[in-house]
Motif scaffolding. Sequence first.
Motif, PDB file in Angstrom:
ATOM      1  N   ALA A 136      -9.722 -12.133  10.760  1.00 52.36           N
ATOM      2  CA  ALA A 136      -9.705 -11.374  11.981  1.00 52.36           C
ATOM      3  C   ALA A 136      -9.927  -9.883  11.954  1.00 52.36           C
ATOM      4  CB  ALA A 136      -8.837 -11.620  13.174  1.00 52.36           C
ATOM      5  N   ARG A 137      -9.038  -9.433  10.938  1.00 52.70           N
ATOM      6  CA  ARG A 137      -9.029  -7.974  10.414  1.00 52.70           C
ATOM      7  C   ARG A 137     -10.049  -7.521   9.616  1.00 52.70           C
ATOM      8  NH1 ARG A 137      -3.457  -7.686   7.173  1.00 52.70           N
ATOM      9  NH2 ARG A 137      -3.822  -5.550   6.875  1.00 52.70           N
ATOM     10  N   LEU A 138     -10.598  -8.675   8.982  1.00 53.77           N
ATOM     11  CA  LEU A 138     -11.848  -8.206   8.106  1.00 53.77           C
ATOM     12  C   LEU A 138     -13.062  -8.096   8.969  1.00 53.77           C
ATOM     13  CD1 LEU A 138     -11.382 -10.655   4.824  1.00 53.77           C
ATOM     14  CD2 LEU A 138     -11.023  -8.283   5.203  1.00 53.77           C
ATOM     15  N   ALA A 139     -12.949  -8.766  10.346  1.00 60.19           N
ATOM     16  CA  ALA A 139     -14.028  -8.710  11.010  1.00 60.19           C
ATOM     17  C   ALA A 139     -13.870  -7.681  12.144  1.00 60.19           C
ATOM     18  CB  ALA A 139     -14.157 -10.284  11.846  1.00 60.19           C
ATOM     19  N   GLY A 140     -12.773  -6.974  12.264  1.00 61.07           N
ATOM     20  CA  GLY A 140     -12.476  -5.958  13.074  1.00 61.07           C
ATOM     21  C   GLY A 140     -12.151  -6.513  14.638  1.00 61.07           C
ATOM     22  N   VAL A 141     -11.590  -7.835  14.451  1.00 59.75           N
ATOM     23  CA  VAL A 141     -11.134  -8.391  15.838  1.00 59.75           C
ATOM     24  C   VAL A 141      -9.721  -8.571  15.926  1.00 59.75           C
ATOM     25  CG1 VAL A 141     -13.415  -9.414  16.382  1.00 59.75           C
ATOM     26  CG2 VAL A 141     -11.555 -10.615  15.179  1.00 59.75           C
ATOM     27  N   ALA A 142      -9.224  -8.839  17.142  1.00 55.72           N
ATOM     28  CA  ALA A 142      -7.613  -9.322  17.278  1.00 55.72           C
ATOM     29  C   ALA A 142      -7.455 -10.215  18.371  1.00 55.72           C
ATOM     30  CB  ALA A 142      -6.852  -7.744  17.552  1.00 55.72           C
ATOM     31  N   ALA A 168      -8.719 -14.647  22.580  1.00 52.21           N
ATOM     32  CA  ALA A 168      -8.964 -14.847  21.138  1.00 52.21           C
ATOM     33  C   ALA A 168     -10.482 -15.036  21.020  1.00 52.21           C
ATOM     34  CB  ALA A 168      -8.189 -15.691  20.501  1.00 52.21           C
ATOM     35  N   PHE A 169     -11.094 -14.098  20.734  1.00 51.85           N
ATOM     36  CA  PHE A 169     -10.736 -12.640  20.031  1.00 51.85           C
ATOM     37  C   PHE A 169     -11.496 -11.654  20.753  1.00 51.85           C
ATOM     38  CE2 PHE A 169     -10.039 -15.475  16.645  1.00 51.85           C
ATOM     39  CZ  PHE A 169      -8.881 -14.772  16.018  1.00 51.85           C
ATOM     40  N   LEU A 170     -10.835 -10.339  20.725  1.00 49.60           N
ATOM     41  CA  LEU A 170     -11.550  -9.175  21.436  1.00 49.60           C
ATOM     42  C   LEU A 170     -11.516  -8.055  20.204  1.00 49.60           C
ATOM     43  CD1 LEU A 170      -8.937  -8.667  24.332  1.00 49.60           C
ATOM     44  CD2 LEU A 170     -11.218  -9.666  24.267  1.00 49.60           C
ATOM     45  N   GLY A 171     -12.410  -7.035  20.398  1.00 54.62           N
ATOM     46  CA  GLY A 171     -12.481  -5.943  19.573  1.00 54.62           C
ATOM     47  C   GLY A 171     -11.249  -5.304  19.289  1.00 54.62           C
ATOM     48  N   GLU A 172     -10.679  -4.708  18.148  1.00 53.96           N
ATOM     49  CA  GLU A 172      -9.554  -4.129  17.892  1.00 53.96           C
ATOM     50  C   GLU A 172      -9.339  -3.252  18.797  1.00 53.96           C
ATOM     51  OE1 GLU A 172      -8.791  -2.854  14.252  1.00 53.96           O
ATOM     52  OE2 GLU A 172      -8.423  -5.059  13.170  1.00 53.96           O
ATOM     53  N   ASP A 173     -10.233  -2.018  19.406  1.00 52.93           N
ATOM     54  CA  ASP A 173     -10.175  -1.105  20.136  1.00 52.93           C
ATOM     55  C   ASP A 173      -9.928  -1.728  21.666  1.00 52.93           C
ATOM     56  OD1 ASP A 173     -10.205   0.586  17.963  1.00 52.93           O
ATOM     57  OD2 ASP A 173     -12.330   1.057  18.404  1.00 52.93           O
ATOM     58  N   GLU A 174     -10.641  -2.740  21.796  1.00 53.27           N
ATOM     59  CA  GLU A 174     -10.585  -3.306  23.260  1.00 53.27           C
ATOM     60  C   GLU A 174      -9.342  -4.050  23.431  1.00 53.27           C
ATOM     61  OE1 GLU A 174     -13.067  -6.305  26.144  1.00 53.27           O
ATOM     62  OE2 GLU A 174     -13.566  -6.134  23.865  1.00 53.27           O
ATOM     63  N   ALA A 175      -8.712  -4.629  22.497  1.00 51.78           N
ATOM     64  CA  ALA A 175      -7.521  -5.335  22.583  1.00 51.78           C
ATOM     65  C   ALA A 175      -6.294  -4.083  22.705  1.00 51.78           C
ATOM     66  CB  ALA A 175      -7.199  -6.013  21.336  1.00 51.78           C
ATOM     67  N   VAL A 176      -6.423  -3.054  21.997  1.00 51.16           N
ATOM     68  CA  VAL A 176      -5.229  -2.008  22.300  1.00 51.16           C
ATOM     69  C   VAL A 176      -5.449  -1.670  23.493  1.00 51.16           C
ATOM     70  CG1 VAL A 176      -4.407   0.077  21.412  1.00 51.16           C
ATOM     71  CG2 VAL A 176      -5.067  -1.920  19.892  1.00 51.16           C
ATOM     72  N   ALA A 177      -6.606  -1.229  24.140  1.00 52.14           N
ATOM     73  CA  ALA A 177      -6.774  -0.621  25.414  1.00 52.14           C
ATOM     74  C   ALA A 177      -6.287  -1.624  26.385  1.00 52.14           C
ATOM     75  CB  ALA A 177      -8.286  -0.227  25.628  1.00 52.14           C
ATOM     76  N   LEU A 178      -6.663  -2.826  26.609  1.00 53.01           N
ATOM     77  CA  LEU A 178      -6.308  -3.997  27.289  1.00 53.01           C
ATOM     78  C   LEU A 178      -4.959  -4.041  27.383  1.00 53.01           C
ATOM     79  CD1 LEU A 178      -7.203  -5.845  29.462  1.00 53.01           C
ATOM     80  CD2 LEU A 178      -7.626  -7.670  27.724  1.00 53.01           C
ATOM     81  N   ARG A 179      -4.310  -3.902  26.116  1.00 54.25           N
ATOM     82  CA  ARG A 179      -2.768  -4.264  26.147  1.00 54.25           C
ATOM     83  C   ARG A 179      -2.104  -2.986  26.765  1.00 54.25           C
ATOM     84  NH1 ARG A 179       1.297  -1.799  23.408  1.00 54.25           N
ATOM     85  NH2 ARG A 179       3.295  -3.345  23.165  1.00 54.25           N
ATOM     86  N   ALA A 180      -2.565  -1.827  26.639  1.00 51.76           N
ATOM     87  CA  ALA A 180      -1.881  -0.632  27.543  1.00 51.76           C
ATOM     88  C   ALA A 180      -1.911  -0.851  28.719  1.00 51.76           C
ATOM     89  CB  ALA A 180      -2.669   0.604  26.827  1.00 51.76           C
ATOM     90  N   GLU A 181      -3.284  -1.275  29.360  1.00 54.40           N
ATOM     91  CA  GLU A 181      -3.543  -1.199  30.563  1.00 54.40           C
ATOM     92  C   GLU A 181      -2.721  -2.321  31.170  1.00 54.40           C
ATOM     93  OE1 GLU A 181      -7.150  -2.647  33.780  1.00 54.40           O
ATOM     94  OE2 GLU A 181      -7.548  -2.339  31.711  1.00 54.40           O
ATOM     95  N   LEU A 182      -2.556  -3.376  30.839  1.00 48.67           N
ATOM     96  CA  LEU A 182      -1.423  -4.368  31.344  1.00 48.67           C
ATOM     97  C   LEU A 182      -0.338  -4.080  31.272  1.00 48.67           C
ATOM     98  CD1 LEU A 182      -3.305  -7.817  29.554  1.00 48.67           C
ATOM     99  CD2 LEU A 182      -3.591  -6.813  31.794  1.00 48.67           C
ATOM    100  N   LEU A 183       0.125  -3.433  30.265  1.00 44.93           N
ATOM    101  CA  LEU A 183       1.712  -3.055  30.481  1.00 44.93           C
ATOM    102  C   LEU A 183       1.769  -2.034  31.390  1.00 44.93           C
ATOM    103  CD1 LEU A 183       2.577  -2.696  26.567  1.00 44.93           C
ATOM    104  CD2 LEU A 183       3.210  -4.364  28.174  1.00 44.93           C
ATOM    105  N   ALA A 184       0.830  -0.994  31.606  1.00 44.61           N
ATOM    106  CA  ALA A 184       0.972   0.137  32.581  1.00 44.61           C
ATOM    107  C   ALA A 184       0.790  -0.744  33.954  1.00 44.61           C
ATOM    108  CB  ALA A 184      -0.072   1.412  32.579  1.00 44.61           C
ATOM    109  N   ARG A 185       0.122  -1.523  34.146  1.00 41.35           N
ATOM    110  CA  ARG A 185      -0.120  -2.197  35.641  1.00 41.35           C
ATOM    111  C   ARG A 185       1.261  -3.017  35.767  1.00 41.35           C
ATOM    112  NH1 ARG A 185      -5.466  -3.137  36.740  1.00 41.35           N
ATOM    113  NH2 ARG A 185      -4.677  -4.426  38.461  1.00 41.35           N
ATOM    114  N   ALA A 186       1.753  -3.718  34.841  1.00 45.58           N
ATOM    115  CA  ALA A 186       3.396  -4.477  34.796  1.00 45.58           C
ATOM    116  C   ALA A 186       4.213  -3.569  35.283  1.00 45.58           C
ATOM    117  CB  ALA A 186       3.255  -5.113  33.763  1.00 45.58           C
ATOM    118  N   ALA A 187       4.191  -2.123  34.744  1.00 46.34           N
ATOM    119  CA  ALA A 187       5.051  -1.102  35.204  1.00 46.34           C
ATOM    120  C   ALA A 187       4.982  -0.635  36.467  1.00 46.34           C
ATOM    121  CB  ALA A 187       5.018   0.098  33.955  1.00 46.34           C
ATOM    122  N   GLY A 188       4.028  -0.942  37.191  1.00 46.59           N
ATOM    123  CA  GLY A 188       3.554  -0.563  38.514  1.00 46.59           C
ATOM    124  C   GLY A 188       2.761   0.606  38.762  1.00 46.59           C
TER     125      GLY A 188
END
Length: 452
Positions: free
Chosen positions: A121-127, A143-163
């Motif tokens: 997945a790292r070689l293909a640029g996905v996560a 599984a799987f998302l583009g690396e940038d998309e995965a990082v952005a979605l993770r940040a969004e979900l954590l921010a939404r979980a924080a309220g």
Amino acid sequence: MTAEPAAASADLAAASAERRLHFLTPLRRAWVPIAATIGVAAQQGENVAEWVTGLSTLLRALALAALVLVFGAYGFLSWWFTHYAVTDAELRIRSGLLFRRTAHIRLDRIQAVDVTRPLLARLAGVAKLRLDVIGTEDKDELAFLGEDEAVALRAELLARAAGFAPAEAVTLGEAPERQLLRVGPRDLAMSLVLTLWAPAAVAGGLAAPFAVWWFSSSPWVAAFTLLPVLGAVWKGTAGRFLAEYDWTVAESPDGLRLDHGLLDRAHETVPPGRVQTVRIVEPLLWRRRGWVRVELAVAGSKNDVLVPVATRAAAHAVVARVLPGVDLTGLAFVPSPRSGSRWVVPVWWKGYGLAVSEDVFAARRGRLCRRTEIVPHAKVQSVRRSQGPWERARGVADVHVDTGANATVTARLRGTAEAAELLDAQAARSRTSRAAARPDRWMTGGPAAGQA
């Protein structure tokens, strides 16, 4: 009167915002029927070989092309029918080709979002995005998302979980972090060498097949024995080194972040307020170097390692981040009474100890490999006392403390009177601590949204 139209409009908006996984995902999905076909062929090896031999070259090529077409179609269709969307209140994952499945993951129940990057997945640029949700054993994943998309979605979900509001959560991005600890490859390799289990496993892995071959006179039986032994040796030595390589612990508003792995890179989060038990492991040969290993029991999560190896001072500093206000150096362990314990557990009774402070209940066990388990009083779900007939005769008893991570910490071989007093006192401490504890929340440092 307005609830149903509002719900319908939310569903419509979610459907319009549905997104698909990365376009390389079908290649991963195609491995499911491929593995099933290989398994059937291996089970019916002679029949398959006879059938293939009887076919002409043209028919073999056509059969191979048909299999590739079927596998590719399965991977494509399973990807095509998989969607995900983030609504105001939940993450929805729709999947399934023949049998449809829709997962509704409430954002306020998300406690950790991990990003893993296997080697290919790292070689293909996905996560891969894996979600820890309160109240569930298995992790849902994308599984799987583009690396940038995965990082952005993770940040969004954590921010939404924080309220945070949806519009604000999208713009926040990844929360900043501050590195607390990094384990070098040399220290990690040396720690594995100095672990008594590692050389014993290697020696046993080399000796067991030869012993089986000697007594059975069959190389096939020896080879059959060798495979699981090699698997266990790999997991405890080289596999552990690869998994814990470049272990980094960093502090951020969404919890402690753990980055590690040589081939498969993982980015995990230890959520605040969810740690039920901390275990400090000290193998015999580590003590002269002052090294320890820190393990965790987190409710609803399978992340069980906080620090693979570090000096005692560095490890205590990291533990202080997950157990705020707890001073491990101030714990004074009281050994089990000699008079009764030495008859119940000869020699090894000296490894047992107990320490209770205003914040935690801590029990110690082991002499060759010392393990110290620490439970905050607020995380204790129940307290029990047990006493077998031989323990009753010798005047000792065990006190068990159960936590929310389905784990139990046991203070072994305490005096009968001490155990009875400890049982009542611990129940009172846990009740008081739970009433005074404030719920932690990502990125806010205060009580959960909607609470005073």
